[in-house]
Scaffold this motif. Structure first.
Motif, short mmCIF file in Angstrom:
data_model
loop_
_atom_site.label_atom_id
_atom_site.label_comp_id
_atom_site.label_asym_id
_atom_site.label_seq_id
_atom_site.Cartn_x
_atom_site.Cartn_y
_atom_site.Cartn_z
N ALA A 30 3.79 0.18 8.26
CA ALA A 30 2.42 -0.38 6.73
C ALA A 30 2.35 -0.74 5.99
O ALA A 30 3.11 -1.85 6.06
CB ALA A 30 3.81 1.78 6.01
N PRO A 31 1.27 -0.61 5.45
CA PRO A 31 0.81 -2.20 5.05
C PRO A 31 1.04 -2.10 3.73
O PRO A 31 2.02 -1.42 3.04
CB PRO A 31 -0.88 -1.71 4.81
CG PRO A 31 -0.80 -0.54 4.78
CD PRO A 31 0.28 0.32 5.97
N PRO A 32 1.52 -3.78 3.47
CA PRO A 32 2.45 -3.76 2.03
C PRO A 32 1.39 -3.15 1.19
O PRO A 32 0.57 -3.09 0.84
CB PRO A 32 2.78 -5.12 2.29
CG PRO A 32 1.52 -5.88 3.35
CD PRO A 32 1.17 -4.52 3.99
N ASP A 33 2.01 -3.22 -0.28
CA ASP A 33 1.50 -2.85 -1.17
C ASP A 33 0.30 -3.91 -1.70
O ASP A 33 0.91 -5.19 -1.72
CB ASP A 33 2.84 -2.81 -2.61
CG ASP A 33 1.73 -2.80 -3.96
OD1 ASP A 33 1.87 -3.21 -4.29
OD2 ASP A 33 2.52 -1.22 -3.94
N PRO A 34 -0.12 -3.77 -2.44
CA PRO A 34 -1.65 -4.76 -2.32
C PRO A 34 -1.60 -5.89 -3.55
O PRO A 34 -2.26 -6.34 -3.57
CB PRO A 34 -3.01 -3.61 -2.76
CG PRO A 34 -2.39 -2.09 -2.13
CD PRO A 34 -1.15 -2.16 -2.07
N ASN A 36 1.95 -5.59 -5.34
CA ASN A 36 2.49 -6.71 -5.20
C ASN A 36 3.05 -7.45 -4.14
O ASN A 36 3.62 -8.33 -4.45
CB ASN A 36 4.64 -5.34 -5.64
CG ASN A 36 4.09 -5.61 -6.70
OD1 ASN A 36 3.45 -5.18 -7.96
ND2 ASN A 36 4.48 -3.39 -7.15
N GLY A 37 2.39 -7.24 -2.94
CA GLY A 37 2.34 -7.86 -1.48
C GLY A 37 4.24 -7.88 -1.01
O GLY A 37 4.57 -6.28 -1.10
N GLY A 38 4.37 -8.44 -0.38
CA GLY A 38 5.42 -8.47 0.31
C GLY A 38 5.00 -8.15 1.62
O GLY A 38 4.71 -8.09 2.09
N ASP A 39 6.78 -7.23 2.55
CA ASP A 39 6.18 -7.34 4.34
C ASP A 39 5.76 -5.85 4.34
O ASP A 39 5.78 -5.18 3.25
CB ASP A 39 7.82 -7.33 4.61
CG ASP A 39 7.70 -8.77 4.96
OD1 ASP A 39 7.14 -9.87 4.75
OD2 ASP A 39 9.19 -9.48 4.66
#
Length: 122
Positions: A30-34, A36-39
């Motif tokens: 699943a894509p990271p949080d737009p 906060n970012g992250g993996d």
């Protein structure tokens, strides 16, 4: 409107895969949080699948390698469509990355069976 022929083909494919297949998992990142970012977060979707070896006449070393597998995945009960980039993990523990996918959706409504090309990581 769904075609009854494709519903019967889907039921036949599901029955054969259930008989000859094994439990597996399709792992999608699943894509990271737009904000906060992250993996990305891996999400597992259980499925029933049949990994099969390609016939040698189709193995050319470029598009289809000698270790590639043609994986039939039952569409019944599967909440996602397998896509290129997903991982199909077989029950014997071998991880295959999906490098090509064919949804076998002839009427635009009924997914009869998913046929994907799986490749092991080098």
């Amino acid at each position: 409107m769904p075609n009854p022929l494709y519903a019967r083909l889907q039921a036949t494919a599901q029955r054969l895969i259930a008989k000859y297949g094994q439990a597996g998992v399709i792992r999608r990142i699943a894509p990271p949080d737009p904000v906060n970012g992250g993996d990305g977060t891996p999400v597992d979707y259980p499925c029933v699948l049949v990994p099969m070896t390609y016939d040698q006449r189709y193995v050319d070393g470029t598009n289809i390698g000698s270790s590639d597998r043609q994986i039939y995945i039952s569409s019944v009960g599967l909440s996602i469509k397998p896509m290129v980039g997903d991982q199909a993990l077989t029950a014997d523990g071998t991880a295959y990355h999906i490098v090509a996918a064919d949804p076998n959706n002839y009427d635009g409504v009924t997914n009869v069976v998913f046929i994907v090309q799986g490749r092991t990581s080098p």
